[in-house]
Design an enzyme around this catalytic site. Structure first.
Site, PDB file in Angstrom:
ATOM      1  N   HIS A  45      -6.461  -9.535   8.282  1.00  0.00           N
ATOM      2  CA  HIS A  45      -7.469  -8.304   8.331  1.00  0.00           C
ATOM      3  C   HIS A  45      -7.536  -7.931   6.782  1.00  0.00           C
ATOM      4  O   HIS A  45      -8.435  -6.737   6.953  1.00  0.00           O
ATOM      5  CB  HIS A  45      -7.288  -7.665   9.396  1.00  0.00           C
ATOM      6  CG  HIS A  45      -5.951  -6.775   9.333  1.00  0.00           C
ATOM      7  ND1 HIS A  45      -5.260  -6.688  10.453  1.00  0.00           N
ATOM      8  CD2 HIS A  45      -5.413  -6.073   8.477  1.00  0.00           C
ATOM      9  CE1 HIS A  45      -4.133  -5.832  10.076  1.00  0.00           C
ATOM     10  NE2 HIS A  45      -4.520  -5.640   9.000  1.00  0.00           N
ATOM     11  N   HIS A  99      -4.807   1.858  11.111  1.00  0.00           N
ATOM     12  CA  HIS A  99      -4.055   2.008   9.719  1.00  0.00           C
ATOM     13  C   HIS A  99      -4.644   3.671   9.395  1.00  0.00           C
ATOM     14  O   HIS A  99      -5.455   3.779   8.467  1.00  0.00           O
ATOM     15  CB  HIS A  99      -4.928   1.340   8.712  1.00  0.00           C
ATOM     16  CG  HIS A  99      -4.535  -0.157   8.763  1.00  0.00           C
ATOM     17  ND1 HIS A  99      -4.856  -1.123   9.844  1.00  0.00           N
ATOM     18  CD2 HIS A  99      -3.771  -1.099   8.092  1.00  0.00           C
ATOM     19  CE1 HIS A  99      -4.521  -2.296   9.950  1.00  0.00           C
ATOM     20  NE2 HIS A  99      -3.648  -2.396   8.634  1.00  0.00           N
ATOM     21  N   HIS A 150       3.443  -9.284   3.206  1.00  0.00           N
ATOM     22  CA  HIS A 150       2.771  -8.360   2.268  1.00  0.00           C
ATOM     23  C   HIS A 150       3.381  -6.933   2.353  1.00  0.00           C
ATOM     24  O   HIS A 150       3.939  -6.622   3.323  1.00  0.00           O
ATOM     25  CB  HIS A 150       1.231  -8.441   2.229  1.00  0.00           C
ATOM     26  CG  HIS A 150       0.495  -7.597   3.629  1.00  0.00           C
ATOM     27  ND1 HIS A 150       0.603  -8.127   4.670  1.00  0.00           N
ATOM     28  CD2 HIS A 150      -0.097  -6.689   3.504  1.00  0.00           C
ATOM     29  CE1 HIS A 150       0.080  -7.543   5.754  1.00  0.00           C
ATOM     30  NE2 HIS A 150      -0.462  -6.431   4.971  1.00  0.00           N
ATOM     31  N   GLU A 165       3.067  -7.029  10.462  1.00  0.00           N
ATOM     32  CA  GLU A 165       2.020  -7.137  11.392  1.00  0.00           C
ATOM     33  C   GLU A 165       2.144  -8.775  12.173  1.00  0.00           C
ATOM     34  O   GLU A 165       1.415  -9.017  13.210  1.00  0.00           O
ATOM     35  CB  GLU A 165       0.750  -7.319  10.565  1.00  0.00           C
ATOM     36  CG  GLU A 165       0.328  -5.835  10.193  1.00  0.00           C
ATOM     37  CD  GLU A 165      -0.697  -6.008   9.181  1.00  0.00           C
ATOM     38  OE1 GLU A 165      -1.341  -4.649   8.950  1.00  0.00           O
ATOM     39  OE2 GLU A 165      -1.121  -6.955   8.449  1.00  0.00           O
TER      40      GLU A 165
END
Lengths: 117, 279
Positions: free
Chosen positions: B12, B59, B192, B239
């Site tokens: 995303h 977030h 990441h 995630e």
């Protein structure tokens, strides 16, 4: 080695745990407020006054003034909220990656490409 | 009874929204990523889902550190995309499916998951980007399920797997619309890390092992602690918990419909995967 790395053992990484959440609460709350344009503008109009409203520590205030991402993390900043602070200055995650690793943006991007080989 | 047609796992990364706005799909940087969605679109045309249950992480949009639920289920009539502060274009609200949401809540709490219910919920790029990627021309009503990956301790991989399984069972017992076709979305990943001196960390071999495990040995990743997962996949690579929950919702055996992996998109190892229940 910082105390967070001692607790969690992951070099170059601050695990955002309860201690960080407590340390960074005011700083992160300020950054969360930047979801609203009026607040971003209020910060730009009077940075000192805006920081005072959120009770930042001197170290956090210095790190905000210096746009010093590593120092902001060290003083409890969370990357998701700090991203909103960085956004005020139109910095993207690769600008931030370069700033934190001491590389140029091009070097940082090249390192990412290398990771895919 | 409602039926789960399959699970779509998708990165995303915020920059996707800007690339779509610029129509950069054929740009050499973006093409290897966007090309991965062609097979997803063909599959969606075949299976025609009516509603999407989306595992995602917030977030700093709907939740702040004042109140941080481990698991939350959206029960809202619609989900508005808030201003994220750093300038991605906002999109129109997505309709919800409150009847399905409340059914999930009833079954999950009955299954001893202590979830938070949200009759108002703002969503961010973790919902809007997969929606834009999967349904460029529109979309389906959604039920967002939020998993905390903001503040330690995160729910364990084992617990996320159990949540996914429970949601799968709950959907299968939804009989208000017996022909309802549900697609599961796992939003985020793969490896990441945005922050710290280790910013830019990517772990291709772990990503590939994990994705393989979703087909062959879905509980493989439940052996890792939250700290282990940060170490192996990066701070935001955790995630993959959304992917895991989306896989678990399918239950037993699955078939891989399509898989695409590209490094890098922004700072991220980008992955797109579709799994469907094995016939």
């Amino acid at each position: 080695m910082g105390e967070n790395t001692e607790r969690h053992g992951i070099p170059g990484t601050i695990i955002f745990d309860g201690a960080e959440a407590k340390r960074g609460y005011g700083l992160n709350k300020m950054c969360f407020s930047f979801n609203e344009e009026a607040n971003r503008n209020a910060f730009l109009a009077d940075e000192d006054g805006y920081c005072r409203r959120y009770g930042l520590t001197d170290a956090q205030r210095d790190a905000i003034r210096g746009r010093d991402v590593l120092a902001l993390l060290e003083h409890g900043g969370h990357p998701y909220y700090l991203a909103k602070f960085a956004g005020i200055f139109h910095l993207d995650v690769q600008d931030l990656g370069a700033m934190q690793t001491g590389l140029s943006k091009e070097e940082f991007k090249a390192r990412l490409v290398e990771a895919g080989r | 009874m409602a039926r789960i047609v399959g699970s779509i796992m998708s990165t995303h990364v915020p920059a996707i929204a800007n690339a779509l706005e610029r129509h950069d799909e054929a740009d050499p940087y973006w093409k290897p990523f966007f090309d991965g969605y062609e097979a997803v679109h063909s599959w969606l045309d075949e299976v025609q889902p009516d509603v999407a249950v989306i595992f995602h992480n917030d977030h700093g949009m709907n939740f702040f550190l004042d109140k941080m639920p481990t698991f939350a289920v959206g029960c809202a009539p619609e989900y508005r995309h808030g201003d994220e502060g750093w300038g991605i274009p906002t999109v129109d609200p997505y309709p919800g499916h409150p009847d399905l949401s409340w059914h999930l809540v009833e079954v999950l709490v009955g299954d001893e998951f202590d979830i938070t219910t949200c009759q108002e919920m703002l969503v961010d790029h973790a919902v809007t980007n997969p929606m834009k990627l999967l349904w460029p021309g529109g979309g389906v009503p959604i039920v967002p399920v939020t998993v905390n990956t903001v503040m330690f301790p995160y729910p364990s991989a084992k617990r996320c797997f159990a949540l996914g399984e429970a949601i799968g069972r709950a959907i299968s017992s939804y009989d208000v619309e017996p022909d309802l076709r549900v697609v599961i979305v796992g939003s985020g990943g793969l490896s990441h890390q945005l922050e710290g001196k280790r910013a830019g960390f990517i772990n291709k071999s772990f990503d590939l092992r994990f994705v393989e495990s979703l087909t062959d040995d879905p509980r493989w990743v439940t052996q890792f602690s939250g700290e282990d997962l940060v170490k192996e996949t990066g701070s935001q690579g955790v995630e993959l918990l959304m992917w895991l929950a989306a896989r678990a919702a399918l239950g037993g055996s699955v078939r891989r419909v399509t898989w695409n992996y590209h490094i890098p998109i922004s700072n991220t190892a980008a992955g797109t995967l579709v799994l469907e229940p094995a016939a």
